[in-house]
Design a protein around this motif. Structure first.
Motif, PDB file in Angstrom:
ATOM      1  N   ASP A 101       0.831  -0.163   1.847  1.00 17.77           N
ATOM      2  CA  ASP A 101      -0.107   0.458   2.775  1.00 17.77           C
ATOM      3  C   ASP A 101       0.569   0.912   4.065  1.00 17.77           C
ATOM      4  O   ASP A 101       0.018   1.731   4.796  1.00 17.77           O
ATOM      5  CB  ASP A 101      -1.249  -0.514   3.090  1.00 17.77           C
ATOM      6  CG  ASP A 101      -2.054  -0.844   1.837  1.00 17.77           C
ATOM      7  OD1 ASP A 101      -2.067  -0.015   0.899  1.00 17.77           O
ATOM      8  OD2 ASP A 101      -2.662  -1.929   1.798  1.00 17.77           O
ATOM      9  N   CYS A 102       1.764   0.400   4.356  1.00 15.91           N
ATOM     10  CA  CYS A 102       2.527   0.821   5.542  1.00 15.91           C
ATOM     11  C   CYS A 102       3.231   2.153   5.287  1.00 15.91           C
ATOM     12  O   CYS A 102       3.801   2.736   6.205  1.00 15.91           O
ATOM     13  CB  CYS A 102       3.600  -0.212   5.899  1.00 15.91           C
ATOM     14  SG  CYS A 102       2.985  -1.842   6.268  1.00 15.91           S
TER      15      CYS A 102
ATOM     16  N   CYS B 286       4.780  -5.891   0.216  1.00 21.45           N
ATOM     17  CA  CYS B 286       5.215  -5.210   1.439  1.00 21.45           C
ATOM     18  C   CYS B 286       6.597  -5.731   1.833  1.00 21.45           C
ATOM     19  O   CYS B 286       6.870  -6.922   1.754  1.00 21.45           O
ATOM     20  CB  CYS B 286       4.214  -5.451   2.563  1.00 21.45           C
ATOM     21  SG  CYS B 286       4.637  -4.609   4.101  1.00 21.45           S
TER      22      CYS B 286
ATOM     23  N   GLN C  97       7.948  -5.350   4.900  1.00 22.65           N
ATOM     24  CA  GLN C  97       8.028  -5.620   6.340  1.00 22.65           C
ATOM     25  C   GLN C  97       8.239  -7.117   6.575  1.00 22.65           C
ATOM     26  O   GLN C  97       7.956  -7.945   5.706  1.00 22.65           O
ATOM     27  CB  GLN C  97       6.728  -5.203   7.046  1.00 22.65           C
ATOM     28  CG  GLN C  97       6.473  -3.723   7.039  1.00 22.65           C
ATOM     29  CD  GLN C  97       7.212  -3.012   8.156  1.00 22.65           C
ATOM     30  OE1 GLN C  97       8.178  -3.516   8.723  1.00 22.65           O
ATOM     31  NE2 GLN C  97       6.761  -1.813   8.452  1.00 22.65           N
TER      32      GLN C  97
ATOM     33  N   ASN D  15       4.691  -8.374  10.599  1.00 19.23           N
ATOM     34  CA  ASN D  15       4.271  -6.966  10.544  1.00 19.23           C
ATOM     35  C   ASN D  15       3.740  -6.554   9.174  1.00 19.23           C
ATOM     36  O   ASN D  15       3.445  -5.396   8.947  1.00 19.23           O
ATOM     37  CB  ASN D  15       5.456  -6.051  10.903  1.00 19.23           C
ATOM     38  CG  ASN D  15       5.932  -6.269  12.315  1.00 19.23           C
ATOM     39  OD1 ASN D  15       5.132  -6.573  13.193  1.00 19.23           O
ATOM     40  ND2 ASN D  15       7.217  -6.136  12.542  1.00 19.23           N
ATOM     41  N   ARG D  16       3.652  -7.481   8.262  1.00 17.78           N
ATOM     42  CA  ARG D  16       3.293  -7.218   6.875  1.00 17.78           C
ATOM     43  C   ARG D  16       1.858  -6.700   6.742  1.00 17.78           C
ATOM     44  O   ARG D  16       0.955  -7.156   7.421  1.00 17.78           O
ATOM     45  CB  ARG D  16       3.403  -8.523   6.106  1.00 17.78           C
ATOM     46  CG  ARG D  16       3.940  -8.366   4.723  1.00 17.78           C
ATOM     47  CD  ARG D  16       4.213  -9.723   4.180  1.00 17.78           C
ATOM     48  NE  ARG D  16       5.642  -9.909   4.283  1.00 17.78           N
ATOM     49  CZ  ARG D  16       6.385 -10.363   3.309  1.00 17.78           C
ATOM     50  NH1 ARG D  16       5.844 -10.771   2.207  1.00 17.78           N
ATOM     51  NH2 ARG D  16       7.661 -10.455   3.453  1.00 17.78           N
ATOM     52  N   CYS D  17       1.660  -5.740   5.837  1.00 19.30           N
ATOM     53  CA  CYS D  17       0.309  -5.218   5.585  1.00 19.30           C
ATOM     54  C   CYS D  17      -0.377  -5.978   4.446  1.00 19.30           C
ATOM     55  O   CYS D  17      -1.503  -5.675   4.102  1.00 19.30           O
ATOM     56  CB  CYS D  17       0.369  -3.728   5.249  1.00 19.30           C
ATOM     57  SG  CYS D  17       1.133  -3.352   3.646  1.00 19.30           S
TER      58      CYS D  17
END
Length: 127
Positions: A18-19, A41, A43, A47-49
């Motif tokens: 989603d990022c 994700c 990240q 910061n993970r989505c």
């Protein structure tokens, strides 16, 4: 959805989270899903989505490169375990040797203490 701990794994298909960042294939470490692959994700944790999607086995089509990567990871893990096993055996050998030395020292001091008491009694009572 939280994915727990995982190991990154190369995949054959590109999936974005989603990022908008390429989502690597990871391998689940959870006991009930251990070894099952999923997209997650990439990240850092804060910061993970929380993107999550199972990597379907049907998409795999027996990708030899994926299997080679998994085999290489397993060989590395086995090598590490063998090294750790060897180190632990050496530690056990060392501890057994120290324990035997301590037993001998303890026996020597007990014998010395007992002998000194006998000498003391003989001198004290003039026997």
């Amino acid at each position: 959805m939280s994915t727990g701990s995982s190991k990154p794994h190369k995949g054959s298909r590109v999936v974005n989270c989603d990022c908008g960042i390429r989502s690597p294939i990871c391998i689940s470490n959870r006991p009930w899903r251990k070894g099952r692959r999923f997209y997650g994700c990439s990240q850092l944790e804060e910061n993970r989505c929380n993107f999550f999607q199972w990597y379907d086995k049907e998409e795999d089509n027996g990708n030899v490169e994926d299997l080679k990567d998994e085999l290489e990871m397993l060989i590395i893990e086995i090598t590490k375990i063998k090294i750790e096993n060897k180190e632990l055996k050496e530690l056990v050998r060392s501890l057994k040797a120290k324990s035997a030395k301590r037993r001998n020292e303890t026996l020597f001091y007990k014998l010395a203490f007992f002998t000194s008491w006998i000498v003391y009694v003989l001198v004290k009572f003039g026997l």
